[in-house]
Design an enzyme around this catalytic site. Sequence first.
Site, PDB file in Angstrom:
ATOM      1  N   TYR A   1       0.824  -1.212   0.000  1.00  0.00           N
ATOM      2  CA  TYR A   1       0.000   0.000   0.000  1.00  0.00           C
ATOM      3  C   TYR A   1       0.858   1.263   0.000  1.00  0.00           C
ATOM      4  O   TYR A   1       0.415   2.318  -0.447  1.00  0.00           O
ATOM      5  CB  TYR A   1      -0.904   0.037   1.237  1.00  0.00           C
ATOM      6  CG  TYR A   1      -2.245  -0.626   1.054  1.00  0.00           C
ATOM      7  CD1 TYR A   1      -2.339  -1.962   0.696  1.00  0.00           C
ATOM      8  CD2 TYR A   1      -3.420   0.088   1.247  1.00  0.00           C
ATOM      9  CE1 TYR A   1      -3.564  -2.577   0.543  1.00  0.00           C
ATOM     10  CE2 TYR A   1      -4.656  -0.516   1.093  1.00  0.00           C
ATOM     11  CZ  TYR A   1      -4.720  -1.848   0.746  1.00  0.00           C
ATOM     12  OH  TYR A   1      -5.937  -2.441   0.589  1.00  0.00           O
TER      13      TYR A   1
ATOM     14  N   ASP B   1      -2.767 -17.980   0.487  1.00  0.00           N
ATOM     15  CA  ASP B   1      -3.792 -18.588  -0.374  1.00  0.00           C
ATOM     16  C   ASP B   1      -4.408 -19.818   0.309  1.00  0.00           C
ATOM     17  O   ASP B   1      -5.634 -20.006   0.302  1.00  0.00           O
ATOM     18  CB  ASP B   1      -3.225 -18.936  -1.767  1.00  0.00           C
ATOM     19  CG  ASP B   1      -1.984 -19.807  -1.720  1.00  0.00           C
ATOM     20  OD1 ASP B   1      -1.351 -19.921  -0.642  1.00  0.00           O
ATOM     21  OD2 ASP B   1      -1.627 -20.384  -2.765  1.00  0.00           O
TER      22      ASP B   1
ATOM     23  N   ASP C   1      -6.262  -7.200   3.816  1.00  0.00           N
ATOM     24  CA  ASP C   1      -7.420  -6.561   3.178  1.00  0.00           C
ATOM     25  C   ASP C   1      -8.336  -7.640   2.585  1.00  0.00           C
ATOM     26  O   ASP C   1      -9.551  -7.645   2.801  1.00  0.00           O
ATOM     27  CB  ASP C   1      -6.919  -5.605   2.089  1.00  0.00           C
ATOM     28  CG  ASP C   1      -8.047  -4.839   1.425  1.00  0.00           C
ATOM     29  OD1 ASP C   1      -8.953  -4.385   2.140  1.00  0.00           O
ATOM     30  OD2 ASP C   1      -8.019  -4.709   0.185  1.00  0.00           O
TER      31      ASP C   1
ATOM     32  N   LYS D   1       3.259 -15.198   1.865  1.00  0.00           N
ATOM     33  CA  LYS D   1       3.575 -16.057   0.724  1.00  0.00           C
ATOM     34  C   LYS D   1       5.084 -16.239   0.691  1.00  0.00           C
ATOM     35  O   LYS D   1       5.783 -15.766  -0.220  1.00  0.00           O
ATOM     36  CB  LYS D   1       3.052 -15.419  -0.574  1.00  0.00           C
ATOM     37  CG  LYS D   1       1.543 -15.504  -0.744  1.00  0.00           C
ATOM     38  CD  LYS D   1       1.078 -16.865  -1.234  1.00  0.00           C
ATOM     39  CE  LYS D   1       1.459 -17.080  -2.691  1.00  0.00           C
ATOM     40  NZ  LYS D   1       1.031 -18.447  -3.137  1.00  0.00           N
TER      41      LYS D   1
ATOM     42  N   ASP E   1     -12.077  -9.324   4.304  1.00  0.00           N
ATOM     43  CA  ASP E   1     -13.370  -9.311   3.606  1.00  0.00           C
ATOM     44  C   ASP E   1     -13.946 -10.727   3.556  1.00  0.00           C
ATOM     45  O   ASP E   1     -15.146 -10.939   3.738  1.00  0.00           O
ATOM     46  CB  ASP E   1     -13.229  -8.784   2.171  1.00  0.00           C
ATOM     47  CG  ASP E   1     -13.550  -7.291   2.064  1.00  0.00           C
ATOM     48  OD1 ASP E   1     -13.428  -6.596   3.085  1.00  0.00           O
ATOM     49  OD2 ASP E   1     -13.920  -6.830   0.965  1.00  0.00           O
TER      50      ASP E   1
HETATM   51  C1  IPM Z   1     -10.410  -1.458   3.872  1.00  0.00           C
HETATM   52  C2  IPM Z   1     -10.686  -0.785   2.574  1.00  0.00           C
HETATM   53  C3  IPM Z   1      -9.565   0.197   2.298  1.00  0.00           C
HETATM   54  C4  IPM Z   1      -8.295  -0.599   2.113  1.00  0.00           C
HETATM   55  C5  IPM Z   1      -9.804   1.165   1.135  1.00  0.00           C
HETATM   56  C6  IPM Z   1     -11.095   1.929   1.280  1.00  0.00           C
HETATM   57  C7  IPM Z   1      -8.640   2.111   0.969  1.00  0.00           C
HETATM   58  O1  IPM Z   1     -10.853  -1.731   1.575  1.00  0.00           O
HETATM   59  O2  IPM Z   1     -10.277  -0.744   4.897  1.00  0.00           O
HETATM   60  O3  IPM Z   1     -10.350  -2.681   3.911  1.00  0.00           O
HETATM   61  O4  IPM Z   1      -8.015  -1.121   1.014  1.00  0.00           O
HETATM   62  O5  IPM Z   1      -7.553  -0.717   3.081  1.00  0.00           O
HETATM   63 MG    MG Z   2     -10.877  -3.758   2.290  1.00  0.00          MG
END
Ligand code: IPM
Ligand code: MG
Length: 368
Positions: A142, A225, A249, A192, A253
Site C-alpha cells: 500500500y 492462499d 485486506d 507467501k 473481507d
Molecule cells: C479497507 C478498505 C480500504 C483498504 C480502502 C477503502 C482504501 O478496503 O479498509 O479494507 O483497502 O484498506
Molecule cells: Mg478492504
Amino acid sequence: MSNASLLILPGDGIGPEVMTEVRKVIDWYGARRGLTFDVSEDLVGGAAYDAHGTPLTDATMAKAQEVDAVLLGAVGGPKYDVLDFSVKPERGLLRLRKEMDLYANLRPAQCFDALADFSSLKADVVGGLDIMIIRELTSGVYFGEPRGIHTEGNERVGINTQRYTESEIARVARSAFELARKRGNKVCSMEKANVMESGVLWREVVTEVHAAEYPDVELSHMYADAGAMQLTRWPKQFDVIVTDNLFGDLLSDLAAMLTGSLGMLPSASLGAPMANGRPKALYEPVHGSAPDIAGTGKANPIACILSFAMALRYSFDQGDEATRLEEAVNSVLADGLRTADLLGQEGVAPVSTAEMGDAIVAKLDASL
Ligand code: IPM
Ligand code: MG
C-alpha cells in the site's frame, strides 16, 4: 474517565447515516453511564474534497493526532472515480492510518447466533465463530516505493512495491501475540514465503519474536492462499490471524462474509501509546460507503456501533460497557430485527437504519 475526546469523521455514502445512530449510542453513555466524551466532527474523503479540494485537510489531520480516538464512517463513491489518485477519497483514510502510524488493524469476525443461517456457509461451520484478523496497516504494498505508472519503450508499466522492515513485522506480531493471550492463545501467521522475499522475512521475524517473547502462545504459519481456503473450509480452527496489509485486506473481507454480512463488522486500528497511555486509535466499520443505498435508510448501523464498542474496550478501558453494547446488538438480532442487508426470509419487513439504532438504544436502557 476524564476528558475523553472523540473526533467523528462520517465521510461519504452511508457513513453519515450510520454515524447518526452511533451518536445516539454515545449520547446514551453520557446520559446514563456518566461516560462523557468531548465530541467534535469533521470532514474526510469525498466530503472533504468537495469542501476543500483535498480528502483530508492538514487541520483535520492535526486534530486526529490530538484526540483520544477517531471514529470514521466510510469514504469513497463513484462521483470521485475520475479524480487523480492523490486526491481520491481513499487517500484521506490512508493518510490518517499512515500519519497516526496505526500499524495494527484488528478485524474481528464474529458470527452472531441469530445470523448463523445467514452465512453462505453451513450454520455448523460458522455458528459461534469468533476469530480476529490482525492486519498490518501502515506498510507493505500500500505504501512501498517505487510506485506509479510510467512508460517503458512504447508501453506503460504499473509498479507497486511490497516492502517490510523487521521492526514493522515485529511490532504487529507482538500485537497479535498479546491479543491471543487474552483469547484462545493461538496465532496463525499468513504470508507467501514460497514466492516472496518479504514473506520469507515475515515468517522469520514472527518466529523470532515468538521464541524470544511469547513461547506460551501456540504459533502456526500458512501461505495466504491456503489460509483463504482454510478460512472457508473450517474457520473455527483459527483464533488470531496476523498478516500483511494486502493479504489482510482480502482475508478480512472473506472472513467478514463468513458471518453473513459486511454490515456487521467493526474494526480498530491501533498505534503506539500516547502520553496518556491510550493507544493512537481509529475505529471504523469494515464495510465501505455503499453509494448504491446511501440516503435510503437501508444501511445497517451495527458495524459502526460495534466499532464504538471497540473504542470503549481498546481506548477507554471500558470492557464491561463494550460488552453491554455488544449484548444489546445481539439481543435486537435475537428479536428478529433486520436491516435490509440481513433479509433472506420473505415476508419479513426490514427496519430502517434509524429504527435499528433506536432499538439498540432501547436494549441499552433495558440493560440497566
Ligand atoms: C479497507 C478498505 C480500504 C483498504 C480502502 C477503502 C482504501 O478496503 O479498509 O479494507 O483497502 O484498506
Ligand atoms: Mg478492504
